[in-house]
Every structure is written in C-alpha cells, then in structure tokens.
Scaffold this motif. Structure first.
Motif, PDB file in Angstrom:
ATOM      1  N   LEU A  37       0.849  -1.191   0.000  1.00  0.00           N
ATOM      2  CA  LEU A  37       0.000   0.000   0.000  1.00  0.00           C
ATOM      3  C   LEU A  37       0.886   1.243   0.000  1.00  0.00           C
ATOM      4  CD1 LEU A  37      -2.639  -1.146   2.644  1.00  0.00           C
ATOM      5  CD2 LEU A  37      -2.776  -1.328   0.151  1.00  0.00           C
ATOM      6  N   ARG A  38       1.860   1.274   0.909  1.00  0.00           N
ATOM      7  CA  ARG A  38       2.906   2.310   0.873  1.00  0.00           C
ATOM      8  C   ARG A  38       4.122   1.629   0.258  1.00  0.00           C
ATOM      9  NH1 ARG A  38       3.260   6.789   3.564  1.00  0.00           N
ATOM     10  NH2 ARG A  38       1.955   6.078   5.279  1.00  0.00           N
ATOM     11  N   LYS A  39       4.553   2.121  -0.872  1.00  0.00           N
ATOM     12  CA  LYS A  39       5.658   1.509  -1.612  1.00  0.00           C
ATOM     13  C   LYS A  39       6.924   1.465  -0.758  1.00  0.00           C
ATOM     14  CE  LYS A  39       3.136   1.089  -5.232  1.00  0.00           C
ATOM     15  NZ  LYS A  39       2.455  -0.174  -5.337  1.00  0.00           N
ATOM     16  N   THR A  40       7.718   0.422  -0.955  1.00  0.00           N
ATOM     17  CA  THR A  40       8.959   0.292  -0.197  1.00  0.00           C
ATOM     18  C   THR A  40       9.894   1.473  -0.468  1.00  0.00           C
ATOM     19  OG1 THR A  40       9.849  -1.146  -1.925  1.00  0.00           O
ATOM     20  CG2 THR A  40       8.878  -2.214  -0.003  1.00  0.00           C
ATOM     21  N   SER A  41       9.826   2.039  -1.676  1.00  0.00           N
ATOM     22  CA  SER A  41      10.665   3.195  -1.999  1.00  0.00           C
ATOM     23  C   SER A  41      10.271   4.430  -1.195  1.00  0.00           C
ATOM     24  CB  SER A  41      10.586   3.511  -3.494  1.00  0.00           C
ATOM     25  OG  SER A  41       9.264   3.853  -3.858  1.00  0.00           O
ATOM     26  N   GLN A  42       9.069   4.397  -0.581  1.00  0.00           N
ATOM     27  CA  GLN A  42       8.598   5.491   0.267  1.00  0.00           C
ATOM     28  C   GLN A  42       8.619   5.090   1.741  1.00  0.00           C
ATOM     29  OE1 GLN A  42       4.738   6.274  -1.369  1.00  0.00           O
ATOM     30  NE2 GLN A  42       5.548   7.557  -2.999  1.00  0.00           N
ATOM     31  N   GLY A  43       9.347   4.024   2.052  1.00  0.00           N
ATOM     32  CA  GLY A  43       9.483   3.593   3.437  1.00  0.00           C
ATOM     33  C   GLY A  43       8.470   2.557   3.877  1.00  0.00           C
ATOM     34  N   GLY A  44       7.702   2.017   2.951  1.00  0.00           N
ATOM     35  CA  GLY A  44       6.712   0.997   3.301  1.00  0.00           C
ATOM     36  C   GLY A  44       7.354  -0.312   3.702  1.00  0.00           C
ATOM     37  N   GLU A  45       6.824  -0.912   4.744  1.00  0.00           N
ATOM     38  CA  GLU A  45       7.336  -2.187   5.240  1.00  0.00           C
ATOM     39  C   GLU A  45       6.584  -3.356   4.619  1.00  0.00           C
ATOM     40  OE1 GLU A  45       7.070  -2.208   9.473  1.00  0.00           O
ATOM     41  OE2 GLU A  45       8.250  -0.377   9.688  1.00  0.00           O
ATOM     42  N   THR A  46       7.185  -4.527   4.679  1.00  0.00           N
ATOM     43  CA  THR A  46       6.501  -5.748   4.274  1.00  0.00           C
ATOM     44  C   THR A  46       5.854  -6.319   5.526  1.00  0.00           C
ATOM     45  OG1 THR A  46       8.072  -6.116   2.493  1.00  0.00           O
ATOM     46  CG2 THR A  46       6.757  -8.006   3.182  1.00  0.00           C
ATOM     47  N   SER A  47       4.614  -5.875   5.767  1.00  0.00           N
ATOM     48  CA  SER A  47       3.867  -6.281   6.951  1.00  0.00           C
ATOM     49  C   SER A  47       2.420  -6.506   6.547  1.00  0.00           C
ATOM     50  CB  SER A  47       3.943  -5.191   8.025  1.00  0.00           C
ATOM     51  OG  SER A  47       3.278  -4.023   7.574  1.00  0.00           O
ATOM     52  N   GLU A  48       1.671  -7.214   7.387  1.00  0.00           N
ATOM     53  CA  GLU A  48       0.269  -7.479   7.057  1.00  0.00           C
ATOM     54  C   GLU A  48      -0.540  -6.208   6.930  1.00  0.00           C
ATOM     55  OE1 GLU A  48      -2.005 -10.552   8.517  1.00  0.00           O
ATOM     56  OE2 GLU A  48      -0.499 -12.046   8.027  1.00  0.00           O
ATOM     57  N   GLU A  49      -0.155  -5.170   7.641  1.00  0.00           N
ATOM     58  CA  GLU A  49      -0.891  -3.906   7.562  1.00  0.00           C
ATOM     59  C   GLU A  49      -0.610  -3.172   6.254  1.00  0.00           C
ATOM     60  OE1 GLU A  49      -0.799   0.314   9.869  1.00  0.00           O
ATOM     61  OE2 GLU A  49      -0.880  -1.474  11.119  1.00  0.00           O
ATOM     62  N   ASN A  50       0.550  -3.400   5.654  1.00  0.00           N
ATOM     63  CA  ASN A  50       0.958  -2.636   4.475  1.00  0.00           C
ATOM     64  C   ASN A  50       0.902  -3.423   3.174  1.00  0.00           C
ATOM     65  OD1 ASN A  50       2.026  -0.169   3.316  1.00  0.00           O
ATOM     66  ND2 ASN A  50       3.918  -1.295   3.014  1.00  0.00           N
ATOM     67  N   VAL A  51       0.582  -4.709   3.224  1.00  0.00           N
ATOM     68  CA  VAL A  51       0.630  -5.537   2.022  1.00  0.00           C
ATOM     69  C   VAL A  51      -0.711  -6.218   1.776  1.00  0.00           C
ATOM     70  CG1 VAL A  51       1.750  -7.520   0.925  1.00  0.00           C
ATOM     71  CG2 VAL A  51       3.098  -5.933   2.273  1.00  0.00           C
ATOM     72  N   VAL A  52      -1.154  -6.184   0.520  1.00  0.00           N
ATOM     73  CA  VAL A  52      -2.332  -6.937   0.100  1.00  0.00           C
ATOM     74  C   VAL A  52      -1.926  -7.819  -1.072  1.00  0.00           C
ATOM     75  CG1 VAL A  52      -4.043  -5.252   0.891  1.00  0.00           C
ATOM     76  CG2 VAL A  52      -3.134  -5.084  -1.431  1.00  0.00           C
ATOM     77  N   SER A  53      -2.683  -8.858  -1.323  1.00  0.00           N
ATOM     78  CA  SER A  53      -2.392  -9.762  -2.419  1.00  0.00           C
ATOM     79  C   SER A  53      -3.289  -9.413  -3.602  1.00  0.00           C
ATOM     80  CB  SER A  53      -2.644 -11.207  -1.975  1.00  0.00           C
ATOM     81  OG  SER A  53      -2.349 -12.091  -3.022  1.00  0.00           O
ATOM     82  N   LEU A  54      -2.665  -9.112  -4.727  1.00  0.00           N
ATOM     83  CA  LEU A  54      -3.386  -8.788  -5.948  1.00  0.00           C
ATOM     84  C   LEU A  54      -2.917  -9.725  -7.047  1.00  0.00           C
ATOM     85  CD1 LEU A  54      -2.912  -4.899  -6.001  1.00  0.00           C
ATOM     86  CD2 LEU A  54      -4.855  -6.162  -5.081  1.00  0.00           C
ATOM     87  N   CYS A  55      -3.811 -10.077  -7.961  1.00  0.00           N
ATOM     88  CA  CYS A  55      -3.359 -10.835  -9.117  1.00  0.00           C
ATOM     89  C   CYS A  55      -2.510  -9.897  -9.979  1.00  0.00           C
ATOM     90  CB  CYS A  55      -4.536 -11.396  -9.900  1.00  0.00           C
ATOM     91  SG  CYS A  55      -5.459 -10.177 -10.859  1.00  0.00           S
ATOM     92  N   ALA A  56      -1.751 -10.444 -10.898  1.00  0.00           N
ATOM     93  CA  ALA A  56      -0.850  -9.646 -11.730  1.00  0.00           C
ATOM     94  C   ALA A  56      -1.614  -8.572 -12.506  1.00  0.00           C
ATOM     95  CB  ALA A  56      -0.075 -10.547 -12.679  1.00  0.00           C
ATOM     96  N   LYS A  57      -2.788  -8.910 -13.023  1.00  0.00           N
ATOM     97  CA  LYS A  57      -3.592  -7.954 -13.794  1.00  0.00           C
ATOM     98  C   LYS A  57      -4.011  -6.770 -12.912  1.00  0.00           C
ATOM     99  CE  LYS A  57      -7.762  -7.780 -16.622  1.00  0.00           C
ATOM    100  NZ  LYS A  57      -8.872  -8.564 -17.172  1.00  0.00           N
ATOM    101  N   MET A  58      -4.423  -7.065 -11.701  1.00  0.00           N
ATOM    102  CA  MET A  58      -4.856  -6.005 -10.789  1.00  0.00           C
ATOM    103  C   MET A  58      -3.677  -5.164 -10.335  1.00  0.00           C
ATOM    104  SD  MET A  58      -7.482  -4.685  -9.496  1.00  0.00           S
ATOM    105  CE  MET A  58      -8.097  -3.755  -8.124  1.00  0.00           C
ATOM    106  N   ASN A  59      -2.530  -5.779 -10.140  1.00  0.00           N
ATOM    107  CA  ASN A  59      -1.341  -5.041  -9.745  1.00  0.00           C
ATOM    108  C   ASN A  59      -0.964  -4.018 -10.822  1.00  0.00           C
ATOM    109  OD1 ASN A  59       0.690  -4.402  -7.959  1.00  0.00           O
ATOM    110  ND2 ASN A  59       1.536  -6.458  -7.896  1.00  0.00           N
ATOM    111  N   VAL A  60      -1.054  -4.405 -12.086  1.00  0.00           N
ATOM    112  CA  VAL A  60      -0.803  -3.482 -13.196  1.00  0.00           C
ATOM    113  C   VAL A  60      -1.845  -2.370 -13.186  1.00  0.00           C
ATOM    114  CG1 VAL A  60      -0.798  -3.256 -15.721  1.00  0.00           C
ATOM    115  CG2 VAL A  60       0.403  -5.164 -14.631  1.00  0.00           C
ATOM    116  N   TRP A  61      -3.117  -2.725 -12.936  1.00  0.00           N
ATOM    117  CA  TRP A  61      -4.190  -1.720 -12.898  1.00  0.00           C
ATOM    118  C   TRP A  61      -3.901  -0.679 -11.814  1.00  0.00           C
ATOM    119  CZ3 TRP A  61      -7.541   0.088  -9.253  1.00  0.00           C
ATOM    120  CH2 TRP A  61      -8.565   0.912  -9.710  1.00  0.00           C
ATOM    121  N   VAL A  62      -3.463  -1.111 -10.633  1.00  0.00           N
ATOM    122  CA  VAL A  62      -3.145  -0.179  -9.547  1.00  0.00           C
ATOM    123  C   VAL A  62      -2.044   0.779  -9.986  1.00  0.00           C
ATOM    124  CG1 VAL A  62      -2.113  -0.009  -7.239  1.00  0.00           C
ATOM    125  CG2 VAL A  62      -3.954  -1.642  -7.661  1.00  0.00           C
ATOM    126  N   GLU A  63      -1.001   0.261 -10.628  1.00  0.00           N
ATOM    127  CA  GLU A  63       0.097   1.108 -11.086  1.00  0.00           C
ATOM    128  C   GLU A  63      -0.357   2.087 -12.167  1.00  0.00           C
ATOM    129  OE1 GLU A  63       3.120   1.266  -9.738  1.00  0.00           O
ATOM    130  OE2 GLU A  63       2.562  -0.287  -8.306  1.00  0.00           O
TER     131      GLU A  63
END
Length: 93
Positions: A19-45
């Motif tokens: 949700l908060r990109k790692t380049s902006q200080g986002g952590e790999t935690s359950e609060e900051n990460v959701v699972s998206l299929c590849a198509k949805m991940n591209v849509w978000v970007e």
C-alpha cells in the motif's frame, strides 16, 4: 473493481502489493501488504488516483489505517489486517 476475483487483503506470494511503496518507506507487513493478481497489480500502477480512492495506495502523510478505512468504505474489506472487523465509517451528511 470486482473484489475477490483480483484482490485478497492477505500477504501471499509474489503477487503481493505494498500500500505504501517500499521506496517510500513501506514495510513488508500485514498492515501494508495486500495480495493482488498480476492484472490487478498493473491496474493499480496505471490508475493510482482510482486505486487510492479504493484504499490500495497510501500517499505521503497518510497512515495505512486510512487506506484500510477506504478499502472498507469501498466494500473491498470488512476486516482489518489483523483479521478483526473494521467499524463502518460514518460520513457526515
């Protein structure tokens, strides 16, 4: 965006999205990460403003809790990253 088919608010595998990109200080935690299929991940970007409104993006100065509140308000989730229920947002009329 059809929930369930493309989106799962749990940390899983290589299709996880911060949700908060790692380049902006986002952590790999359950609060900051959701699972998206590849198509949805591209849509978000490709659609960051719409993704933000749905709670799939955290902007500078925001908390991940605010993103989870937007996910709940948009109907994507009814629970938080800890698995507990999220109270519905009460919006002033």
């Amino acid at each position: 965006v059809p929930a369930g088919r493309y989106f799962s608010p749990r940390m899983r595998g290589p299709d996880s999205s911060h949700l908060r990109k790692t380049s902006q200080g986002g952590e790999t935690s359950e609060e900051n990460v959701v699972s998206l299929c590849a198509k949805m991940n591209v849509w978000v970007e490709d659609n960051p403003d719409h993704a933000w409104r749905l709670g799939l993006v955290v902007r500078r100065g925001e908390t991940t809790s605010e993103a989870w509140d937007r996910m709940a308000a948009s109907g994507l989730v009814s629970y938080g990253p800890d698995g507990g229920p999220i109270a519905p947002l009460v919006r002033p009329t």
